[in-house]
Motif scaffolding. Structure first.
Motif, PDB file in Angstrom:
ATOM      1  N   LEU A 147      19.672  27.516  10.820  1.00 56.73           N
ATOM      2  CA  LEU A 147      20.897  27.274  10.048  1.00 56.73           C
ATOM      3  C   LEU A 147      22.053  28.074  10.645  1.00 56.73           C
ATOM      4  CD1 LEU A 147      19.519  27.586   6.389  1.00 56.73           C
ATOM      5  CD2 LEU A 147      20.008  25.461   7.636  1.00 56.73           C
ATOM      6  N   ALA A 150      24.543  25.272  10.026  1.00 58.25           N
ATOM      7  CA  ALA A 150      24.067  24.224   9.125  1.00 58.25           C
ATOM      8  C   ALA A 150      23.840  24.804   7.737  1.00 58.25           C
ATOM      9  CB  ALA A 150      22.767  23.634   9.670  1.00 58.25           C
ATOM     10  N   SER A 163      19.987  28.487  21.874  1.00 60.50           N
ATOM     11  CA  SER A 163      20.628  29.112  20.723  1.00 60.50           C
ATOM     12  C   SER A 163      22.111  28.772  20.776  1.00 60.50           C
ATOM     13  CB  SER A 163      20.393  30.618  20.724  1.00 60.50           C
ATOM     14  OG  SER A 163      20.831  31.188  19.502  1.00 60.50           O
ATOM     15  N   TYR A 164      22.930  29.472  20.012  1.00 61.56           N
ATOM     16  CA  TYR A 164      24.366  29.167  19.988  1.00 61.56           C
ATOM     17  C   TYR A 164      25.055  29.624  21.257  1.00 61.56           C
ATOM     18  CZ  TYR A 164      24.756  34.075  18.586  1.00 61.56           C
ATOM     19  OH  TYR A 164      24.662  35.430  18.540  1.00 61.56           O
ATOM     20  N   VAL A 202      32.468  30.743   4.717  1.00 61.13           N
ATOM     21  CA  VAL A 202      31.109  30.243   4.470  1.00 61.13           C
ATOM     22  C   VAL A 202      30.722  30.498   3.009  1.00 61.13           C
ATOM     23  CG1 VAL A 202      28.702  30.293   5.228  1.00 61.13           C
ATOM     24  CG2 VAL A 202      30.537  30.747   6.877  1.00 61.13           C
ATOM     25  N   ILE A 215      23.954  33.206   5.635  1.00 63.71           N
ATOM     26  CA  ILE A 215      22.994  33.728   6.601  1.00 63.71           C
ATOM     27  C   ILE A 215      23.763  34.199   7.825  1.00 63.71           C
ATOM     28  CG2 ILE A 215      20.978  33.206   8.041  1.00 63.71           C
ATOM     29  CD1 ILE A 215      20.327  33.188   5.069  1.00 63.71           C
ATOM     30  N   CYS A 216      23.911  35.519   7.913  1.00 62.93           N
ATOM     31  CA  CYS A 216      24.659  36.129   9.015  1.00 62.93           C
ATOM     32  C   CYS A 216      23.710  36.688  10.057  1.00 62.93           C
ATOM     33  CB  CYS A 216      25.556  37.226   8.451  1.00 62.93           C
ATOM     34  SG  CYS A 216      26.512  38.083   9.684  1.00 62.93           S
ATOM     35  N   GLY A 217      22.550  37.114   9.617  1.00 56.86           N
ATOM     36  CA  GLY A 217      21.580  37.695  10.536  1.00 56.86           C
ATOM     37  C   GLY A 217      20.284  37.959   9.822  1.00 56.86           C
ATOM     38  N   GLU A 242      23.715  28.845   3.950  1.00 57.39           N
ATOM     39  CA  GLU A 242      24.441  28.329   5.110  1.00 57.39           C
ATOM     40  C   GLU A 242      24.565  29.419   6.157  1.00 57.39           C
ATOM     41  OE1 GLU A 242      27.899  26.121   4.007  1.00 57.39           O
ATOM     42  OE2 GLU A 242      28.749  26.132   6.012  1.00 57.39           O
ATOM     43  N   GLY A 243      24.327  29.060   7.390  1.00 55.90           N
ATOM     44  CA  GLY A 243      24.416  30.013   8.478  1.00 55.90           C
ATOM     45  C   GLY A 243      25.677  29.816   9.290  1.00 55.90           C
ATOM     46  N   PHE A 244      26.014  30.840  10.069  1.00 57.78           N
ATOM     47  CA  PHE A 244      27.195  30.738  10.931  1.00 57.78           C
ATOM     48  C   PHE A 244      27.128  31.847  11.969  1.00 57.78           C
ATOM     49  CE2 PHE A 244      30.192  34.273   9.998  1.00 57.78           C
ATOM     50  CZ  PHE A 244      29.388  34.968   9.118  1.00 57.78           C
ATOM     51  N   VAL A 245      27.919  31.701  13.007  1.00 52.48           N
ATOM     52  CA  VAL A 245      28.220  32.821  13.900  1.00 52.48           C
ATOM     53  C   VAL A 245      29.739  32.899  14.002  1.00 52.48           C
ATOM     54  CG1 VAL A 245      26.050  32.719  15.198  1.00 52.48           C
ATOM     55  CG2 VAL A 245      28.024  31.425  16.003  1.00 52.48           C
ATOM     56  N   ASP A 260      32.209  30.465  15.659  1.00 52.95           N
ATOM     57  CA  ASP A 260      32.593  29.202  15.033  1.00 52.95           C
ATOM     58  C   ASP A 260      34.049  29.220  14.559  1.00 52.95           C
ATOM     59  OD1 ASP A 260      29.931  28.439  15.315  1.00 52.95           O
ATOM     60  OD2 ASP A 260      29.389  28.976  13.265  1.00 52.95           O
ATOM     61  N   TYR A 261      34.593  30.438  14.373  1.00 52.23           N
ATOM     62  CA  TYR A 261      35.940  30.559  13.796  1.00 52.23           C
ATOM     63  C   TYR A 261      36.964  31.044  14.813  1.00 52.23           C
ATOM     64  CZ  TYR A 261      33.571  29.602   9.491  1.00 52.23           C
ATOM     65  OH  TYR A 261      32.835  28.974   8.525  1.00 52.23           O
TER      66      TYR A 261
END
Lengths: 337, 337
Positions: free
Chosen positions: A266, A271, B60-61, B141, B244-246, B274-277, B280-281
């Motif tokens: 995610l 996601a 991965s990202y 998020v 979900i940051c880590g 919801e996850g992010f890195v 993304d911003y």
């Protein structure tokens, strides 16, 4: 007519799969409606995976069924006595009247249905809760867009079968996961999914990758949980949505539930995973029923019911959900004459 | 000045915690900038949990660091030679120059920073990636609203400490989870969180419930994963957001990652995870830096850096992240004079 009302009551909280001793089969007098009340003769009861959750103690989106209470279930039936001006004898209604031959209601939880528009049992399936669950889950929670790829588990089931068909109606690519070649054939040939892969096959992973054509999933609609959820999480596209509708593979666990090990995907894919129950959308039911009934009338949306007969067969019939023996929406005929 | 450039390179993909043998400490000639290039003398390197993920192979990202390559890291430093009209000798910049004394860049990944506005190391912390991660994670998020309760793990850490402070600035209730009484005291007394509970304490669960006052969580900002994620999932309010940051508790696992067993509470509470890195911003970084720097200037946002010294101490210092020995944003001084 008999003046007795046969009922299945919860006798004990099950550990794992419900056993015969978790139920009590009782007969009481058919009740007489009080002021404002309606007496409904139940024709069909809906058997759904969610019922397993209602049998457990503990906080959830709805109170558990109490020990000694009639087992909660969605039903359709006919009004046979009424002290409520909103309902007349002969009206057909749907409501949560439970596993019994006759149920009382104050009318607030009853919805009139028209058996001339669609067979009565469809109001428990394609244009009832499972249909609405598919509709709001895919379009509201999943926010599915034209051209997206939707993967759905339990694809031959009451909810999953409709998720894939709405995906096609809305211009998406529908890939199902189901158990067994017969179900997969039905999902593709009868329901028009683009592909369906058999999770019981040794080549499941290869088949899934082939169906995806090397691409990822925009919406994963999960009815099963467990390993299949992890397999889907590993195949998400960026900004994918995972709709948590259920986890039938986990409902009878006596060991700790399996959490999705691949949830950190995610993060990698930005996601989201979001859960819901259909009751969250109660104010929009009218819109959903209208859409489902219209598509059904136009032949774009097909329903399949798996009907078993006899209230006395309730415990054994319920277990078919968890063994995957049912093929289509599982319905129990309660009406005896 | 020496003409050698000391560097830490990835020698092997770690299994579990990185070992000394996973690194190679090399010296090469200080490079000369080519056409359009900038040579930066690195003052400080940022040590972050995400670095552990970059050391693993697989999709991965962001691409993994290759074997033999200089270890990727965020840095701040001074331009010492430039063939790029956008940068002059004496400019201070931040960028991903890695664990080395001198790095070359074509300038596209460099951002000018002002050491008169804030000490240079803060551009790796509160007004750098960790600050931006907190800012976008909580507000975009997590979609945190005025009056909501925010629970954050790693509350004394680079990201978590800022999540709670922004929560307070935005009118929410901030509850932290951190390891040890000292960190908890700092989080409440210095940073102004409403409460902080020590996950290493025997009374952790009781303390958490007391801090929540019998209520639930609207936003859970997760930096740690594992058991604490499950504990938070069990305490969600309706329509809660889990960011979900880590998952620092899981990054060095040699056994399968622990998935969140309580994920079905997302269904019960119609909640989402919801996850992010932070990448993304990237288009909104300017807005984020401005907000963070303004709040910092007004005294509403405090930063704490944990600074260690010497490039030769990189391997041992990195491990402090995973043992929780660092207290504040972990920064390594690379500049020797």
């Amino acid at each position: 007519m008999s003046t007795l009302n046969k009922q299945y009551r919860l006798a004990a909280r099950p550990v794992g799969l419900p056993k015969d001793s978790d139920w009590e089969f009782t007969s009481t007098e058919i009740p007489t409606p009080g002021e404002g009340e309606v007496l409904v003769k139940v024709h069909y009861a809906s058997l759904d995976p969610a019922m397993r959750g209602w049998m457990n103690d503990g906080k959830s989106y709805i109170a558990p069924v109490g020990i000694g209470e009639v087992m909660r279930a969605g039903t359709v039936g006919e009004v046979v006595a009424s002290n409520n001006p909103g309902f007349a004898v002969g009206d057909y209604v749907s409501g949560m009247l439970g596993i019994q031959q006759y149920g009382l209601s104050n009318g607030t939880d009853l919805t009139k249905v028209d058996p001339n528009l669609s067979p009565l049992e469809n109001y428990l399936g394609g244009i009832g809760m499972p249909g609405l669950t598919a509709y709001f889950g895919l379009l509201e929670v999943g926010a599915m867009q034209d051209g997206e790829t939707v993967l759905v588990s339990g694809a031959a089931g009451a909810v999953g079968s409709i998720v894939g068909q709405i995906t096609k109606i809305k211009g998406g690519k529908a890939i199902g996961i189901a158990g067994g070649a017969d179900k997969c054939k039905y999902v593709v040939d009868e329901l028009g999914f683009d592909a369906c892969v058999d999770y019981k096959s040794d080549s499941f992973i290869d088949d899934l990758n082939a169906a995806l054509g090397g691409k990822g999933v925009d919406v994963y609609f999960d009815n099963v949980g467990g390993e299949i959820l992890d397999i889907a999480l590993a195949r998400l596209n960026r900004h994918a949505r995972v709709v948590i509708c259920g986890a039938i593979s986990q409902y009878n666990n006596t060991t700790p539930l399996r959490g999705p090990q691949n949830y950190l995907n995610l993060l990698v894919q930005h996601a989201r995973m979001e859960g819901f129950v259909v009751f969250d959308y109660i104010k929009q039911y009218g819109e959903g029923v209208k859409a489902l009934a219209t598509w059904h009338g136009e032949g774009k949306l097909k329903f399949r019911n798996h009907v078993e007969t006899g209230i006395e067969n309730f415990p054994a019939t319920l277990l078919k959900l968890f063994s995957g023996e049912n093929f289509g929406k599982l319905v129990l005929t309660i009406k005896e004459d």
